[in-house]
Design an enzyme around this catalytic site. Sequence first.
Site, PDB file in Angstrom:
ATOM      1  N   TYR A 143       0.859  -1.179   0.000  1.00  0.00           N
ATOM      2  CA  TYR A 143       0.000   0.000   0.000  1.00  0.00           C
ATOM      3  C   TYR A 143       0.892   1.225   0.000  1.00  0.00           C
ATOM      4  O   TYR A 143       1.842   1.299   0.783  1.00  0.00           O
ATOM      5  CB  TYR A 143      -0.891  -0.020   1.249  1.00  0.00           C
ATOM      6  CG  TYR A 143      -1.750   1.210   1.438  1.00  0.00           C
ATOM      7  CD1 TYR A 143      -2.859   1.435   0.625  1.00  0.00           C
ATOM      8  CD2 TYR A 143      -1.452   2.154   2.420  1.00  0.00           C
ATOM      9  CE1 TYR A 143      -3.658   2.566   0.801  1.00  0.00           C
ATOM     10  CE2 TYR A 143      -2.241   3.278   2.606  1.00  0.00           C
ATOM     11  CZ  TYR A 143      -3.336   3.476   1.791  1.00  0.00           C
ATOM     12  OH  TYR A 143      -4.120   4.596   1.979  1.00  0.00           O
ATOM     13  N   ASP A 238       9.317   2.866  -0.917  1.00  0.00           N
ATOM     14  CA  ASP A 238       8.338   3.496  -0.036  1.00  0.00           C
ATOM     15  C   ASP A 238       8.707   3.107   1.396  1.00  0.00           C
ATOM     16  O   ASP A 238       8.397   2.013   1.862  1.00  0.00           O
ATOM     17  CB  ASP A 238       6.924   3.019  -0.402  1.00  0.00           C
ATOM     18  CG  ASP A 238       5.876   3.647   0.506  1.00  0.00           C
ATOM     19  OD1 ASP A 238       6.258   4.251   1.526  1.00  0.00           O
ATOM     20  OD2 ASP A 238       4.679   3.511   0.197  1.00  0.00           O
ATOM     21  N   LYS A 266       5.383   9.117   8.713  1.00  0.00           N
ATOM     22  CA  LYS A 266       5.254   8.523  10.043  1.00  0.00           C
ATOM     23  C   LYS A 266       6.328   9.022  11.024  1.00  0.00           C
ATOM     24  O   LYS A 266       6.176  10.092  11.584  1.00  0.00           O
ATOM     25  CB  LYS A 266       5.205   7.005   9.932  1.00  0.00           C
ATOM     26  CG  LYS A 266       3.973   6.549   9.088  1.00  0.00           C
ATOM     27  CD  LYS A 266       3.677   5.090   9.247  1.00  0.00           C
ATOM     28  CE  LYS A 266       2.617   4.572   8.292  1.00  0.00           C
ATOM     29  NZ  LYS A 266       1.238   4.800   8.727  1.00  0.00           N
TER      30      LYS A 266
HETATM   31  N1  HOZ Z   1      -2.757   3.647   6.443  1.00  0.00           N
HETATM   32  C1  HOZ Z   1      -3.014   2.957   7.688  1.00  0.00           C
HETATM   33  C2  HOZ Z   1      -3.136   1.503   7.463  1.00  0.00           C
HETATM   34  N2  HOZ Z   1      -1.970   0.892   6.974  1.00  0.00           N
HETATM   35  C3  HOZ Z   1      -4.232   3.468   8.394  1.00  0.00           C
HETATM   36  C4  HOZ Z   1      -4.057   4.821   8.913  1.00  0.00           C
HETATM   37  C5  HOZ Z   1      -5.110   5.260   9.908  1.00  0.00           C
HETATM   38  O1  HOZ Z   1      -6.211   4.769   9.947  1.00  0.00           O
HETATM   39  O2  HOZ Z   1      -4.774   6.153  10.649  1.00  0.00           O
END
Ligand code: HOZ
Length: 426
Positions: A143, A238, A266
């Site tokens: 992802y 990524d 992050k």
């Molecule tokens: N992109 C996150 C899952 N891999 C979720 C981010 C969120 O819900 O804060």
Amino acid sequence: MTSKNDDLFARAQAVIPGGVNSPVRAFRAVGGAPRFFASGARARVVDADGRSFIDYVGSWGPLIAGHAHPDVISAVCEAAAQGLSFGAPTEREVRMAELLTRLVSSMESVRLVSSGTEATMSALRLARGFTGRPALIKFEGCYHGHADSLLVKAGSGALTFGAPSSAGVPEDISKHTLVLDYNDAQQLEDAFAKHGNQIAAVIVEPVAGNMNLIAPAPGFLQAIRDLCTRHGAVLIFDEVMTGFRVHAGGAQALYGIKPDLTTLGKVIGGGLPVGAFGGRRDIMNRIAPLGPVYQAGTLSGNPVAVAAGLATLELVQQPGFYERLFRNTGALIEGLNQAAQKRKLAFSAQHVGSMFGLYFRSGVPGSYAEVMQSDRDAFNRFFHAMLDRGIYLAPSAFEAGFVSSAHGEAEIRETIAAAEAAFDSL
Ligand code: HOZ
């Protein structure tokens, strides 16, 4: 008994789609109502009903030093008191860029944005602008945020271009993305043989963290590197999740592979919205105002967010930070594996640095197909059994977990004891 969590969820559902601002938070995969958090300190979060949990989500990765670390909070307060946003350059951004280019060796030049999605979307446009080619290769289960070109699933055949994986993504866009199997270097070689002169970039999570956790097979990342070099495609790592999580220099330092571009997020925001993309100077020089590839953002390099990121990056550079963090993560995983083995459960767990994966199957998976074979119902029961015992795991069988430096031996012991009881209850 009335629950403030349930009241909040009911109110939220009336005014927010699904009651959440990001879908996985809704607990749809595991069932039940999401917990609304009121506060967090160190390794623990407290929900709206006053229940405390040891947290292994860590805001989905950013909180490598735990919740509300005093150094991060004081850096944020100091920056906020000096002004929230200027829409003009500030010294902190320069310090952040200097630090990132020093710590991540492939990054000669870097631009700050406000999210991981923005970073990958911009890196991709840059790769297309740099090469003059339209196509992109990604891997199933990886992802990279929710930009149109990246919300794509595999097409009808292994080497045919993809189809949208979300409504609202035009086929005219998804037709430029080829989705291949993670850890299958031969398939990538075949794809380059067939479409090589169209491929602008290969984007990959060097450790996949969005299909649970899948580690790269030996030689896989090197094969991607070699094929990109041979065919003139841009290799994008990524590292939004892995950056400063699996090694002080990112997964690229751990595995010794030099990508052309890297995306970060992050940890570099320490809990506030910061993303970044950067890499080879000749490629980065194609970005406006130096070059013709447009990219911009009102809150890019925001001083308060960057202050949180700088304070966090200072913490991770303290001597022994990663040794202790990885040792504690290893102890957690070993404890969980032993508890499951004692009970002869079809369960396995592994970690790469401070990221971990839990799988309700025998043996750790090496591909999207294998991770999909894990027992989701067993995970969901385990998730709730752990929640009942004060342990907050990601509410999905297909998300990686995160340990922070605030998780000490006491928290690890408490978690393993909870897991023993949870396994017994399954
Ligand atoms: N992109 C996150 C899952 N891999 C979720 C981010 C969120 O819900 O804060």
